[in-house]
Design a protein around this motif. Structure first.
Motif, PDB file in Angstrom:
ATOM      1  N   GLU A   1      25.792  33.544 181.247  1.00  0.00           N
ATOM      2  CA  GLU A   1      27.000  34.169 181.784  1.00  0.00           C
ATOM      3  C   GLU A   1      27.389  33.673 183.172  1.00  0.00           C
ATOM      4  O   GLU A   1      28.562  33.427 183.447  1.00  0.00           O
ATOM      5  N   GLY A   2      26.430  33.561 184.102  1.00  0.00           N
ATOM      6  CA  GLY A   2      26.783  33.314 185.493  1.00  0.00           C
ATOM      7  C   GLY A   2      27.501  34.521 186.060  1.00  0.00           C
ATOM      8  O   GLY A   2      27.269  35.653 185.626  1.00  0.00           O
ATOM      9  N   ALA A   3      28.398  34.292 187.046  1.00  0.00           N
ATOM     10  CA  ALA A   3      29.178  35.394 187.643  1.00  0.00           C
ATOM     11  C   ALA A   3      28.280  36.562 188.021  1.00  0.00           C
ATOM     12  O   ALA A   3      28.609  37.722 187.770  1.00  0.00           O
ATOM     13  N   VAL A   4      27.156  36.262 188.655  1.00  0.00           N
ATOM     14  CA  VAL A   4      26.141  37.290 188.891  1.00  0.00           C
ATOM     15  C   VAL A   4      26.571  38.338 189.916  1.00  0.00           C
ATOM     16  O   VAL A   4      25.996  39.433 189.953  1.00  0.00           O
ATOM     17  N   ALA A   5      27.549  38.021 190.740  1.00  0.00           N
ATOM     18  CA  ALA A   5      27.987  38.982 191.759  1.00  0.00           C
ATOM     19  C   ALA A   5      29.460  39.345 191.596  1.00  0.00           C
ATOM     20  O   ALA A   5      30.086  39.845 192.521  1.00  0.00           O
ATOM     21  N   GLU A   6      30.001  39.133 190.411  1.00  0.00           N
ATOM     22  CA  GLU A   6      31.424  39.402 190.180  1.00  0.00           C
ATOM     23  C   GLU A   6      31.652  40.728 189.462  1.00  0.00           C
ATOM     24  O   GLU A   6      30.826  41.162 188.646  1.00  0.00           O
ATOM     25  N   ASP A   7      32.781  41.335 189.744  1.00  0.00           N
ATOM     26  CA  ASP A   7      33.267  42.516 189.019  1.00  0.00           C
ATOM     27  C   ASP A   7      32.241  43.639 188.950  1.00  0.00           C
ATOM     28  O   ASP A   7      32.108  44.317 187.924  1.00  0.00           O
ATOM     29  N   GLY A   8      31.505  43.815 190.039  1.00  0.00           N
ATOM     30  CA  GLY A   8      30.629  44.974 190.152  1.00  0.00           C
ATOM     31  C   GLY A   8      29.255  44.845 189.542  1.00  0.00           C
ATOM     32  O   GLY A   8      28.484  45.817 189.539  1.00  0.00           O
ATOM     33  N   ARG A   9      28.918  43.666 189.015  1.00  0.00           N
ATOM     34  CA  ARG A   9      27.570  43.519 188.440  1.00  0.00           C
ATOM     35  C   ARG A   9      26.506  43.652 189.525  1.00  0.00           C
ATOM     36  O   ARG A   9      26.629  43.074 190.606  1.00  0.00           O
ATOM     37  N   GLY A  10      25.455  44.400 189.228  1.00  0.00           N
ATOM     38  CA  GLY A  10      24.326  44.509 190.137  1.00  0.00           C
ATOM     39  C   GLY A  10      23.288  43.452 189.814  1.00  0.00           C
ATOM     40  O   GLY A  10      23.266  42.892 188.710  1.00  0.00           O
ATOM     41  N   PRO A  11      22.393  43.127 190.757  1.00  0.00           N
ATOM     42  CA  PRO A  11      21.354  42.130 190.488  1.00  0.00           C
ATOM     43  C   PRO A  11      20.320  42.638 189.495  1.00  0.00           C
ATOM     44  O   PRO A  11      20.056  43.836 189.408  1.00  0.00           O
ATOM     45  N   SER A  12      19.753  41.709 188.745  1.00  0.00           N
ATOM     46  CA  SER A  12      18.637  42.012 187.856  1.00  0.00           C
ATOM     47  C   SER A  12      17.369  41.403 188.442  1.00  0.00           C
ATOM     48  O   SER A  12      17.419  40.653 189.423  1.00  0.00           O
ATOM     49  N   ILE A  13      16.238  41.699 187.824  1.00  0.00           N
ATOM     50  CA  ILE A  13      14.977  41.141 188.314  1.00  0.00           C
ATOM     51  C   ILE A  13      14.980  39.624 188.221  1.00  0.00           C
ATOM     52  O   ILE A  13      14.280  38.953 188.988  1.00  0.00           O
ATOM     53  N   TRP A  14      15.800  39.060 187.321  1.00  0.00           N
ATOM     54  CA  TRP A  14      15.864  37.604 187.217  1.00  0.00           C
ATOM     55  C   TRP A  14      16.632  36.981 188.371  1.00  0.00           C
ATOM     56  O   TRP A  14      16.313  35.871 188.809  1.00  0.00           O
ATOM     57  N   ASP A  15      17.618  37.674 188.899  1.00  0.00           N
ATOM     58  CA  ASP A  15      18.298  37.179 190.093  1.00  0.00           C
ATOM     59  C   ASP A  15      17.317  37.084 191.255  1.00  0.00           C
ATOM     60  O   ASP A  15      17.261  36.076 191.970  1.00  0.00           O
TER      61      ASP A  15
ATOM     62  N   THR B   1      24.367  42.429 168.694  1.00  0.00           N
ATOM     63  CA  THR B   1      24.279  42.637 170.133  1.00  0.00           C
ATOM     64  C   THR B   1      22.912  43.150 170.551  1.00  0.00           C
ATOM     65  O   THR B   1      22.456  44.191 170.069  1.00  0.00           O
ATOM     66  N   THR B   2      22.278  42.415 171.465  1.00  0.00           N
ATOM     67  CA  THR B   2      20.973  42.796 172.007  1.00  0.00           C
ATOM     68  C   THR B   2      21.179  43.590 173.289  1.00  0.00           C
ATOM     69  O   THR B   2      21.938  43.181 174.173  1.00  0.00           O
ATOM     70  N   LEU B   3      20.481  44.700 173.414  1.00  0.00           N
ATOM     71  CA  LEU B   3      20.656  45.586 174.562  1.00  0.00           C
ATOM     72  C   LEU B   3      19.747  45.225 175.730  1.00  0.00           C
ATOM     73  O   LEU B   3      20.094  45.478 176.883  1.00  0.00           O
ATOM     74  N   PHE B   4      18.577  44.662 175.458  1.00  0.00           N
ATOM     75  CA  PHE B   4      17.667  44.271 176.544  1.00  0.00           C
ATOM     76  C   PHE B   4      17.055  42.922 176.236  1.00  0.00           C
ATOM     77  O   PHE B   4      16.253  42.786 175.322  1.00  0.00           O
ATOM     78  N   HIS B   5      17.443  41.910 177.022  1.00  0.00           N
ATOM     79  CA  HIS B   5      16.853  40.581 176.901  1.00  0.00           C
ATOM     80  C   HIS B   5      16.227  40.224 178.251  1.00  0.00           C
ATOM     81  O   HIS B   5      16.620  39.252 178.904  1.00  0.00           O
ATOM     82  N   TRP B   6      15.302  41.083 178.708  1.00  0.00           N
ATOM     83  CA  TRP B   6      14.411  40.849 179.858  1.00  0.00           C
ATOM     84  C   TRP B   6      15.023  41.077 181.230  1.00  0.00           C
ATOM     85  O   TRP B   6      14.340  40.931 182.237  1.00  0.00           O
ATOM     86  N   ASP B   7      16.315  41.453 181.312  1.00  0.00           N
ATOM     87  CA  ASP B   7      16.987  41.500 182.616  1.00  0.00           C
ATOM     88  C   ASP B   7      17.112  42.933 183.146  1.00  0.00           C
ATOM     89  O   ASP B   7      18.210  43.466 183.295  1.00  0.00           O
ATOM     90  N   THR B   8      15.982  43.554 183.480  1.00  0.00           N
ATOM     91  CA  THR B   8      15.974  44.887 184.066  1.00  0.00           C
ATOM     92  C   THR B   8      16.785  44.904 185.370  1.00  0.00           C
ATOM     93  O   THR B   8      16.611  44.017 186.207  1.00  0.00           O
ATOM     94  N   PRO B   9      17.650  45.883 185.567  1.00  0.00           N
ATOM     95  CA  PRO B   9      18.350  45.979 186.853  1.00  0.00           C
ATOM     96  C   PRO B   9      17.354  46.070 188.015  1.00  0.00           C
ATOM     97  O   PRO B   9      16.391  46.833 187.957  1.00  0.00           O
ATOM     98  N   GLU B  10      17.592  45.300 189.054  1.00  0.00           N
ATOM     99  CA  GLU B  10      16.669  45.231 190.184  1.00  0.00           C
ATOM    100  C   GLU B  10      16.487  46.592 190.855  1.00  0.00           C
ATOM    101  O   GLU B  10      15.366  46.972 191.222  1.00  0.00           O
TER     102      GLU B  10
END
Length: 470
Positions: free
Chosen positions: A23-37, A118-127
C-alpha cells in the motif's frame, strides 16, 4: 508435463497481497503506524534499510492493479486491511478515510467481476496498541481485534462475503517474538507461545464477531505448512522429525481442529506454556467455513541431544544455483509437499473445505524491453498447481488457488531484494509490467474446464454409440 493443467470449471484462481507490503501511504489520511513501520525504521532490521513507506504505492494506484487483475482474468483477490488505517490507535475512534479507501478498492473489484477475499490481520499490529498491550503477546489484544473485526464486517459485509481472520499465526509468533527477524523484533520463548495462543484465540473471537454481523459470510483463517523431514535413520532423528512437525505445524493446526496443542509440545516445552483459560479452546474451535493454506517449501532436521525440548536441530540448506531447484529465498522447490499437506487435511483433520491462499516463488527478475521472462516461476506454478489438482482428484475438498503475489513488493526482512510477483514493479517509477508467469496463468484460466468438457463429450458419445448398438 503438458502446459494445460486441466483446471476444473468450479476451481477458483486468484492472487494475493498484504497491506503493508504494497500500500505505502503510511502517514496519509489518518493512518496510524503499525509495528512494521517502527521495525523498518530501526537500523539494521531490514536488508538495505528498505521500508514499506511507499512500496508499490497501491494506495494511489489500486485502480491500475485491479485493471491488471481483470486483464489476467482473475476470479478473486486476497488482500488484507491495515488495522491501523481503520483504528489508528488500534481501538477507539474509527478513521473514516481508512474505510473510504477500502470502499474504493472493494467497489472497483466488484465492478471488475473479481471476488474479494479479505484478511483482517496480516502481522501489522497498530503500534499504539502494541505499546499498551504487548500486541498478541497480551490477551487484551484479542478483544480489541474482535472489536476491529466487528466494525469492518459491519461496514463491508454487504459487499465482502469471504473473510480470513488471521494470516499465519506461527510466522508472526515465531519470527516476531522468538527469533526477532520480524516486527516487533522480540526474542522471548515465553512471548512466542503466548502470542501463538492469543492469535488463535483472537481468530476464534473474530469468527464470532463475523457471525454476529453477517450470518451469510464465509470465513476462516490461514495457516502455514512446512513439512519437516529427516534424512537420518536413527530413532532420535525420527523423534526430532516428529517434534519439529509439532513445533512448525501442529501447534497451529491441532488447536483449531482438535482443541489442544500437540502432546509432544505440551510436555517438552512445559516451561514456556501459555496461560490457557477455561473455554479458550472452545473459542479457538469456533466453526469455520474454510481453511486457508499457505505452502512454499520443506525443511530437514536431524537428531541432536544437546538441543533441549526439540532434541534435534535444523539442517542448513545448501541451495544450488539452479532456479528450477531453489528460489531466490534459498527455498527448495518441492511441490510434493502440497500432496503431503492436502492429504493430511483429508485424513487427519476431517477434510475441511480449503483454499490455497498463498503459494509462489521469488526470483531476481529483470525487465528487458517491456518483458519479463520468468520461466522458472512458470514451472514452479505449474508443478505446484498440478499437485493441488491431483489431491482434489483424490477427494480433498480444495476449492481454489491464490498465487503469491500479484505484485513484486516489500518482502518483510528481505526488503526489495527478491521478487515474488506475477507483475514486475519498477520501484523508482511505480511502472507495472506483467511477467510471463502472469500471462501463463491467464492462459490456464482461459482454458479452464476445456479438457473436462472434451472428456464429458467423449463419454457422452461413447454412451450414445452403445445405445445405438443395443
Amino acid at each position: 508435463m503438458s502446459d494445460h493443467l486441466n483446471i476444473p470449471d468450479d476451481f477458483l484462481i486468484g492472487t494475493a497481497t498484504a497491506a503493508y507490503q504494497i500500500e505505502g501511504a503510511v502517514a496519509e489520511d489518518g493512518r496510524g503506524p503499525s509495528i512494521w513501520d517502527t521495525f523498518c525504521h530501526t537500523l539494521g532490521k531490514i536488508d538495505h534499510g528498505h521500508t514499506g513507506d511507499i512500496t508499490c504505492d497501491h494506495y494511489h494506484r489500486y485502480q491500475e492493479d485491479v485493471d491488471i487483475m481483470k486483464q489476467l482474468s482473475m476470479d478473486a483477490y486476497r488482500f488484507s486491511i491495515s488495522w491501523s488505517r481503520i483504528f489508528p490507535e488500534g481501538k477507539g475512534k474509527v478513521n473514516q478515510k481508512g474505510l473510504a479507501f477500502y470502499d474504493r478498492l472493494v467497489d472497483s473489484l466488484l465492478e471488475a467481476g473479481i471476488t474479494p477475499f479479505t484478511t483482517l490481520f496480516h502481522w501489522d499490529t497498530p503500534e499504539a496498541l502494541y505499546k499498551e498491550t504487548g500486541g498478541f503477546a497480551g490477551r487484551d489484544t484479542c478483544y480489541h481485534f474482535a472489536d476491529y473485526t466487528r466494525t469492518v464486517v459491519n461496514h463491508f459485509g454487504d459487499r465482502i462475503k469471504n473473510w480470513i481472520t488471521v494470516n499465519e499465526p506461527w510466522e508472526h509468533a515465531t519470527f516476531g517474538h522468538l527469533f526477532g527477524h520480524h516486527a516487533p523484533g522480540k526474542r522471548n520463548p515465553w512471548a512466542f507461545w503466548r502470542t501463538m495462543h492469543h492469535i488463535l484465540l483472537g481468530h476464534g473471537l473474530a469468527m464470532q464477531a463475523i457471525r454476529s454481523e453477517d450470518s451469510e459470510a464465509q470465513a476462516g483463517l490461514t495457516l502455514s505448512y512446512t513439512p519437516m523431514h529427516t534424512r537420518g535413520t536413527r530413532p532420535i532423528d525420527r523423534d526430532a522429525e516428529k517434534t519439529a512437525n509439532a513445533f512448525m505445524n501442529g501447534i497451529a493446526f491441532d488447536p483449531v481442529f482438535k482443541g489442544q496443542y500437540p502432546e509432544v509440545m505440551w510436555k517438552r516445552f512445559r516451561w514456556f506454556r501459555p496461560p490457557v483459560n477455561e473455554g479458550d479452546f472452545d473459542i479457538i474451535q469456533t466453526p469455520t467455513d474454510f481453511t486457508g493454506l499457505n505452502y512454499y517449501s520443506r525443511e530437514f532436521v536431524k537428531g541432536n541431544r544437546l538441543v533441549p525440548g526439540l532434541r534435534g536441530s535444523f539442517v542448513p540448506r545448501k541451495p544450488e544455483p539452479d532456479p528450477y531447484q531453489y528460489t531466490a529465498m534459498d527455498w527448495e522447490i518441492y511441490p510434493e509437499g502440497f500432496s503431503q499437506l492436502l492429504m493430511m487435511m483429508k485424513e487427519e483433520y476431517g477434510n475441511p473445505t480449503v483454499y490455497i491462499t498463498e503459494n509462489g516463488a521469488a526470483y531476481f527478475d529483470e525487465e528487458r524491453g517491456g518483458q519479463v521472462n520468468d520461466d522458472p516461476r512458470v514451472q514452479y506454478l505449474k508443478t505446484h498447481i498440478q499437485e493441488v489438482l491431483k489431491a482434489k482428484e483424490k477427494g480433498v475438498d480444495v476449492r481454489g488457488y491464490f498465487a503469491w503475489s500479484l505484485l513484486d513488493n516489500f518482502e518483510w526482512a528481505k526488503g526489495y531484494s527478491t521478487r515474488f510477483g506475477l507483475v514486475y514493479v519498477d520501484f523508482d517509477s511505480g511502472r507495472r509490467t506483467i511477467k510471463d508467469s502472469g500471462y501463463w496463468l491467464q492462459q490456464q484460466i482461459a482454458r479452464r474446464g476445456t479438457l473436462q468438457s472434451k472428456q464429458n463429450n467423449a463419454s457422452l458419445c461413447s454412451e450414445n454409440q452403445e445405445a445405438v448398438r443395443e
